[in-house]
Design a protein around this motif. Structure first.
Motif, mmCIF file in Angstrom:
data_model
loop_
_atom_site.group_PDB
_atom_site.id
_atom_site.type_symbol
_atom_site.label_atom_id
_atom_site.label_comp_id
_atom_site.label_asym_id
_atom_site.label_seq_id
_atom_site.Cartn_x
_atom_site.Cartn_y
_atom_site.Cartn_z
ATOM 1 N N LYS A 1 -14.702 -25.736 35.708
ATOM 2 C CA LYS A 1 -14.702 -25.424 37.139
ATOM 3 C C LYS A 1 -13.511 -24.590 37.587
ATOM 4 O O LYS A 1 -13.589 -23.846 38.560
ATOM 5 N N THR B 1 -12.839 -18.967 41.337
ATOM 6 C CA THR B 1 -12.968 -19.546 42.673
ATOM 7 C C THR B 1 -14.412 -19.929 42.962
ATOM 8 O O THR B 1 -14.670 -20.898 43.688
ATOM 9 N N GLU C 1 -15.006 -23.292 41.130
ATOM 10 C CA GLU C 1 -14.209 -24.402 41.665
ATOM 11 C C GLU C 1 -14.701 -24.858 43.031
ATOM 12 O O GLU C 1 -14.728 -26.061 43.323
ATOM 13 N N TRP C 2 -15.100 -23.907 43.865
ATOM 14 C CA TRP C 2 -15.509 -24.270 45.236
ATOM 15 C C TRP C 2 -17.011 -24.177 45.461
ATOM 16 O O TRP C 2 -17.484 -24.262 46.598
ATOM 17 N N HIS D 1 -24.200 -20.785 49.511
ATOM 18 C CA HIS D 1 -22.835 -20.381 49.868
ATOM 19 C C HIS D 1 -22.370 -19.122 49.124
ATOM 20 O O HIS D 1 -21.183 -18.812 49.132
ATOM 21 N N ARG E 1 -20.165 -16.380 50.772
ATOM 22 C CA ARG E 1 -18.756 -16.666 51.036
ATOM 23 C C ARG E 1 -17.848 -16.077 49.961
ATOM 24 O O ARG E 1 -16.668 -15.826 50.202
ATOM 25 N N SER F 1 -4.022 -22.263 46.760
ATOM 26 C CA SER F 1 -5.062 -22.358 47.792
ATOM 27 C C SER F 1 -5.926 -23.600 47.594
ATOM 28 O O SER F 1 -6.495 -23.811 46.511
ATOM 29 N N PRO F 2 -6.084 -24.429 48.630
ATOM 30 C CA PRO F 2 -6.878 -25.662 48.485
ATOM 31 C C PRO F 2 -8.369 -25.443 48.705
ATOM 32 O O PRO F 2 -9.186 -26.259 48.280
ATOM 33 N N ASN F 3 -8.742 -24.349 49.387
ATOM 34 C CA ASN F 3 -10.155 -24.086 49.659
ATOM 35 C C ASN F 3 -10.376 -22.596 49.882
ATOM 36 O O ASN F 3 -9.428 -21.816 49.924
ATOM 37 N N ILE F 4 -11.631 -22.208 50.037
ATOM 38 C CA ILE F 4 -11.985 -20.798 50.141
ATOM 39 C C ILE F 4 -11.399 -20.145 51.383
ATOM 40 O O ILE F 4 -11.036 -18.966 51.374
ATOM 41 N N TRP F 5 -11.256 -20.905 52.469
ATOM 42 C CA TRP F 5 -10.785 -20.310 53.726
ATOM 43 C C TRP F 5 -9.285 -20.024 53.686
ATOM 44 O O TRP F 5 -8.841 -18.966 54.141
ATOM 45 N N TYR G 1 -7.702 -19.538 50.907
ATOM 46 C CA TYR G 1 -7.644 -18.479 49.896
ATOM 47 C C TYR G 1 -7.924 -17.114 50.527
ATOM 48 O O TYR G 1 -7.215 -16.130 50.254
#
Length: 529
Positions: free
Chosen positions: A101, A105, A108-109, A115, A118, A168-172, A174
């Protein structure tokens, strides 16, 4: 007549008592006549400055690997899972990512299925950040900090934002950090290009401007070498990228000199003469003791005069910058779009990225050679036409599978046509920067190049959307790529030619000189454009 003028200069240059009078010349003439058009000092200067293009390229194109969709395989937990299955139709646990994973990105997300759109947001926001950053860095470099300090600021911010991106903890978050990274790195390219070309004579501007793109290509080529060892964790590649601009700022940039042209235009003629003396010494020359810089008219004005007001105050300059921005939009759209589209080809990702990077080498080499004897407009136009035709040819290599769905993957003919198209786009992209440098005077040059950069980045920001569309309809994406390239090739012909033209210091000076040139040569209408 020329001999009489030279005699007059010698007589006028002597004071009573036989002492030499002060000899005032513009920076252009001092470089051409005394420092040397291109010597060891300029070669060293250009080399040190151009090194920054390496990590500019790396930060721009890293998402080809960090945001790529990795391969997946069936786990054996479900009998319905097969090679032809879609992961979106399978139950959780029936399949897994081959590299784990953390390899991308997307993995992982979970940026797949509903999605999947995104996944293109970070790349688009990076180029939008570059768009805004170009305007800010262009203004800083022209009106406040100068070229060298702006490069330093941009390098430090690039290092910081790249490092933060790895956490970065999440796509946003990032996507926001990619926007910040794009904003930060935008000052590197434009300032390094201007800083390189402003220390050489007019006959070397084109070639010197192209040298930076060799280093941009080197950065592009280095990406597969950096990405492969870090293929199990996309975060590690950002950590590695963060180190390079920091080392450059500490170890290399202190040995780079500020542009003498910018120093002169800001009224800092003493510092400008120190730089010119340093360049002359490394070239084995010595400037006359009575030689001083002829201060440009803008150096006598208020330092708070804004660069934007000067640029937009002249109709011909406004028409030029708008035309070159529209040209840049199309070329930037195709140049970055083709690079980001490589993951949609059914070939090894590392191979296709390396192939695209290798195609930039002949593009830069041809651009460097042809700039010596070819008009800038014609070279850009022909390169754009080659790109457009190649993209349109790609349409005919799109195939349909047994289900009637358009399929454009796995075709060597299409890959070849795309590679040729990318080489043409790369040539047009590189030469367009040199052309923009020559179109505008020193007091607005960095800002003008930054405006071109904004147009290129705007095209690049929209390109990821077309790449996603290309997964559904390759023919439409190739048609749009081709049409925009051809349109840009036509548009650039509306601008004036600049080959062997001097670099002027102010808008007023350029307007006056170009009007005089247009009188002697009816084909030159620079003052109007």
């Amino acid at each position: 007549m020329k001999e009489e003028e030279e005699e007059g200069l010698v007589v006028h240059g002597m004071q009573e008592g036989g002492e030499e009078a002060k000899m005032e010349l513009p920076v252009e003439e001092i470089i051409e006549g005394y420092v040397g058009s291109f010597g060891f000092s300029q070669l060293l200067h250009v080399f040190l400055v151009s090194l920054a293009w390496i990590f500019d390229s790396q930060n721009t194109l890293v998402t080809i690997f960090s945001d790529a969709q990795p391969t997946w395989r069936c786990t054996g937990a479900s009998s319905s899972c097969s090679h032809g299955s879609s992961m979106c139709e399978l139950e959780p646990g029936a399949w897994e990512w081959v590299g784990g994973k953390a390899s991308s990105t997307i993995s992982e997300w979970g940026l797949i299925c509903d999605h999947k759109f995104r996944a293109g947001i970070p790349a688009s926001l990076f180029f939008i950040g570059s768009l805004f950053g170009s305007a800010v860095h262009g203004r800083l470099a022209d009106a406040f900090l100068g070229r060298k300090k702006t490069v330093l600021l941009s390098c430090l911010l690039t290092s910081i934002t790249a490092f933060l991106t790895s956490f970065s903890p999440n796509i946003w978050v990032y996507a926001l950090l990619r926007f910040s990274n794009g904003f930060a790195r935008s000052g590197i390219g434009i300032c390094c290009l201007v800083l390189s070309t402003e220390v050489v004579g007019r006959e070397w501007r084109g070639q010197v401007g192209q040298y930076g793109f060799f280093f941009f290509t080197a950065g592009f080529l280095s990406l597969p070498l950096m990405a492969y060892p870090t293929r199990t964790s996309w975060r590690k590649i950002y950590m590695v990228l963060a180190v390079l601009p920091l080392l450059y700022s500490v170890l290399i940039l202190p040995f780079v000199s500020e542009s003498p042209r910018w120093l002169a235009i800001r009224g800092r003629t003493k510092e400008a003469m120190e730089v010119l003396n340093k360049l002359a010494r490394l070239n084995g020359r010595k400037l006359p003791k009575n030689l001083t810089i002829l201060s440009p008219s803008t150096a006598k004005t208020n330092d708070t005069e804004t660069t934007t007001e000067s640029l937009w105050s002249k109709r011909w300059a406004t028409k030029r910058v708008i035309t070159i921005m529209f040209t840049g939009f199309g070329i930037g759209f195709v140049y970055y779009g083709v690079q980001l589209n490589v993951e949609n080809l059914n070939f090894n990702l590392y191979f296709t990225v390396a192939l695209n990077a290798l195609m930039e080498i002949p593009a830069v080499f041809l651009g460097s050679v042809l700039l010596g004897f070819t008009d800038r407009r014609i070279l850009i136009s022909i390169s754009a036409y080659i790109t457009g035709i190649s993209c349109i040819i790609c349409i005919f290599f799109s195939r349909k599978n047994g289900e009637g769905k358009v399929q454009s993957k796995g075709s060597w003919s299409q890959l070849t046509a795309e590679a040729i198209g990318f080489m043409g786009a790369s040539t047009a992209f590189d030469v367009l920067y040199i052309y923009c440098v020559e179109l505008f005077p020193t007091n607005v040059r960095n800002f003008a190049v930054s405006m071109l950069r904004q147009a290129l980045m705007l095209g690049a920001a929209i390109a990821p959307v077309l790449v996603v569309l290309g997964r559904l309809s390759p023919s439409i994406s190739f048609l749009i790529f081709g049409a925009l390239a051809i349109f840009s090739g036509f548009l650039v012909l509306l601008l004036p030619e600049t080959r062997n033209a001097p670099l002027y210091e102010t808008l007023e000076h350029q307007e006056k000189e170009e009007k005089l040139s247009s009188v002697s040569d009816p084909e030159i209408e620079l003052g109007n454009w």
